[in-house]
Design an enzyme around this catalytic site. Structure first.
Site, PDB file in Angstrom:
ATOM      1  N   ASN A 154       0.911  -1.415  -0.150  1.00 52.76           N
ATOM      2  CA  ASN A 154       0.204   0.347  -0.146  1.00 52.76           C
ATOM      3  C   ASN A 154       1.034   1.235   0.165  1.00 52.76           C
ATOM      4  OD1 ASN A 154      -1.716   1.545   0.955  1.00 52.76           O
ATOM      5  ND2 ASN A 154      -2.239   1.334   2.192  1.00 52.76           N
ATOM      6  N   TRP A 155       1.459   1.694  -1.205  1.00 54.08           N
ATOM      7  CA  TRP A 155       2.454   2.857  -1.271  1.00 54.08           C
ATOM      8  C   TRP A 155       1.792   4.525  -0.690  1.00 54.08           C
ATOM      9  CZ3 TRP A 155       4.331   2.487  -6.652  1.00 54.08           C
ATOM     10  CH2 TRP A 155       4.816   1.324  -6.989  1.00 54.08           C
ATOM     11  N   LYS A 156      -0.084   3.977  -0.254  1.00 56.06           N
ATOM     12  CA  LYS A 156      -0.626   5.574   0.037  1.00 56.06           C
ATOM     13  C   LYS A 156      -0.034   6.579  -1.057  1.00 56.06           C
ATOM     14  CE  LYS A 156      -0.329   2.936   4.858  1.00 56.06           C
ATOM     15  NZ  LYS A 156      -0.196   2.813   6.114  1.00 56.06           N
TER      16      LYS A 156
ATOM     17  N   HIS B 259      -9.702   0.758   5.106  1.00 56.03           N
ATOM     18  CA  HIS B 259      -8.079   1.207   5.954  1.00 56.03           C
ATOM     19  C   HIS B 259      -8.359   2.094   6.583  1.00 56.03           C
ATOM     20  CE1 HIS B 259      -4.177   2.537   6.374  1.00 56.03           C
ATOM     21  NE2 HIS B 259      -3.558   1.580   5.696  1.00 56.03           N
TER      22      HIS B 259
ATOM     23  N   GLU C 211      -6.878   4.353   8.236  1.00 56.45           N
ATOM     24  CA  GLU C 211      -6.516   6.164   7.461  1.00 56.45           C
ATOM     25  C   GLU C 211      -8.376   6.617   6.545  1.00 56.45           C
ATOM     26  OE1 GLU C 211      -3.104   5.415   5.652  1.00 56.45           O
ATOM     27  OE2 GLU C 211      -2.241   4.885   6.739  1.00 56.45           O
TER      28      GLU C 211
ATOM     29  N   GLU D  73      -5.061  -5.098  10.355  1.00 59.36           N
ATOM     30  CA  GLU D  73      -4.311  -3.988  11.003  1.00 59.36           C
ATOM     31  C   GLU D  73      -4.620  -3.648  12.146  1.00 59.36           C
ATOM     32  OE1 GLU D  73      -2.605  -2.847   6.914  1.00 59.36           O
ATOM     33  OE2 GLU D  73      -4.147  -1.631   7.457  1.00 59.36           O
TER      34      GLU D  73
ATOM     35  N   GLY E 169       2.130   1.787  10.762  1.00 59.59           N
ATOM     36  CA  GLY E 169       3.310   3.387  10.481  1.00 59.59           C
ATOM     37  C   GLY E 169       4.159   3.959  12.073  1.00 59.59           C
TER      38      GLY E 169
ATOM     39  N   SER F  48       4.001  -2.304  10.098  1.00 62.29           N
ATOM     40  CA  SER F  48       5.035  -2.373  10.795  1.00 62.29           C
ATOM     41  C   SER F  48       5.517  -3.756  10.403  1.00 62.29           C
ATOM     42  CB  SER F  48       5.242  -1.883  11.957  1.00 62.29           C
ATOM     43  OG  SER F  48       5.181  -0.639  12.074  1.00 62.29           O
TER      44      SER F  48
ATOM     45  N   GLY G  74       2.557  -1.224   4.194  1.00 64.88           N
ATOM     46  CA  GLY G  74       3.216   0.394   3.884  1.00 64.88           C
ATOM     47  C   GLY G  74       3.904   0.704   3.982  1.00 64.88           C
ATOM     48  N   GLY G  75       4.696   0.928   4.793  1.00 66.35           N
ATOM     49  CA  GLY G  75       6.503   1.965   3.829  1.00 66.35           C
ATOM     50  C   GLY G  75       7.351   0.726   4.216  1.00 66.35           C
TER      51      GLY G  75
HETATM   52  P1  PGA Z   1       3.006  -0.001   7.837  1.00 67.53           P
HETATM   53  O1  PGA Z   1       1.791   0.529   7.366  1.00 67.53           O
HETATM   54  O2  PGA Z   1       3.699  -1.217   6.732  1.00 67.53           O
HETATM   55  O3  PGA Z   1       3.736   1.232   7.486  1.00 67.53           O
HETATM   56  O4  PGA Z   1       3.171  -0.026   9.128  1.00 67.53           O
HETATM   57  C1  PGA Z   1       0.561  -0.679   7.119  1.00 67.53           C
HETATM   58  C2  PGA Z   1      -1.110  -0.590   6.038  1.00 67.53           C
HETATM   59  O5  PGA Z   1      -1.211   0.847   6.330  1.00 67.53           O
HETATM   60  O6  PGA Z   1      -1.163  -0.906   5.531  1.00 67.53           O
END
Ligand code: PGA
Length: 252
Positions: free
Chosen positions: A9-11, A95, A97, A167, A173, A213, A234-235
């Site tokens: 997930n590149w956000k 998600h 967010e 998640e 993050g 993470s 994500g990251g």
């Molecule tokens: P993260 O994000 O790996 O940066 O914790 C995961 C996500 O939000 O899908």
């Protein structure tokens, strides 16, 4: 046998040029890797370019969000059929967010899941508790409510096609990963709940991804858990080498 899924997930990162650079590097690093579904979810503006770049490769395309109507006066929204048209085969839905900053609820997640399935895309439906909810001993209650609400009104055959991502919000993050035991406990509960909703065959077949993470150095132990079928990253998905190592996880 559940085929694992590793989704990046590149956000809200990367221009079109940056997205292309990342996916080209990734494509080379995962060339010939099989037995795992590799998915990337760039920003909307880069979907078309990335779709062309991954054509014929072992990488599939996802959106990070989707609306539930097919078309109409919904300024700023994108329909499932439009995502399919541009080359997506998956859509991330609900998600944390989106729930936190854009007011998504179990009800709107459910509408998105239904519309996405109808268009023939695979929904990756996200659930997870906040730190306050975990500390208040409410993890299973919250996750059960999100799963039940998100799957409301779906047949077992529809649920068979769906992916769930667990998640924990406090692990996204933050560098704080749930321990493999903490994650496995919730994954097993989600699978049990899917069994109650849709029957044992659906429960046995549904893929449940862990997110929060996930990194090259913790993916192996997470993927060694019985009910963890993949990762939503994500990251660590923003660097081709770390994401490729996650794709090439090794279970014990
Ligand atoms: P993260 O994000 O790996 O940066 O914790 C995961 C996500 O939000 O899908």
């Amino acid at each position: 046998m559940r085929t694992p899924v590793i989704a990046g997930n590149w956000k809200m990162h990367n221009t079109v040029a940056e997205s292309l650079k990342l996916v080209r590097e990734l494509k080379a690093l995962v060339l010939g890797v099989g037995g795992v579904e590799i998915v990337v979810a760039p920003v909307f503006t880069a979907l078309g370019a990335v779709a062309a770049e991954i054509k014929g490769s072992n990488i599939a395309l996802s959106s990070q969000n989707v609306f539930w109507e097919e078309k109409g006066a919904y300024t700023g929204e994108i329909a499932p059929g439009m995502l399919k048209d541009v080359g997506c085969t998956y859509a991330i839905i609900g998600h944390s967010e989106r729930r936190q900053y854009f007011g998504e609820t179990d009800e709107t997640v459910n509408k998105r899941v239904k519309a996405t399935l109808k268009a023939g895309l695979t929904p990756i439906m996200c659930v997870g508790e906040t730190l306050a909810e975990r500390e208040g001993g409410k993890t299973l209650e919250i996750v059960s409510r999100q799963v039940t609400g998100g799957l409301a009104g779906l047949s077992s055959a529809e649920i068979d096609k769906l992916i769930i991502a667990y998640e924990p919000v406090w692990a996204i993050g933050t560098g704080k990963t749930a321990t493999p035991e903490q994650a496995e406990e919730v994954h097993a509960d989600i699978r049990r709940l899917v069994g109650e909703i849709a029957g044992p065959a659906t429960a046995a077949g549904i893929r449940i991804l862990y997110g929060g993470s996930v990194k090259a150095d913790n993916v192996d132990i997470l993927m060694s858990q019985a009910d963890i079928d993949g990762a939503l990253v994500g990251g660590a998905a923003l660097q081709a080498d770390s994401f490729a190592r996650i794709v090439k996880f090794e279970t014990k």
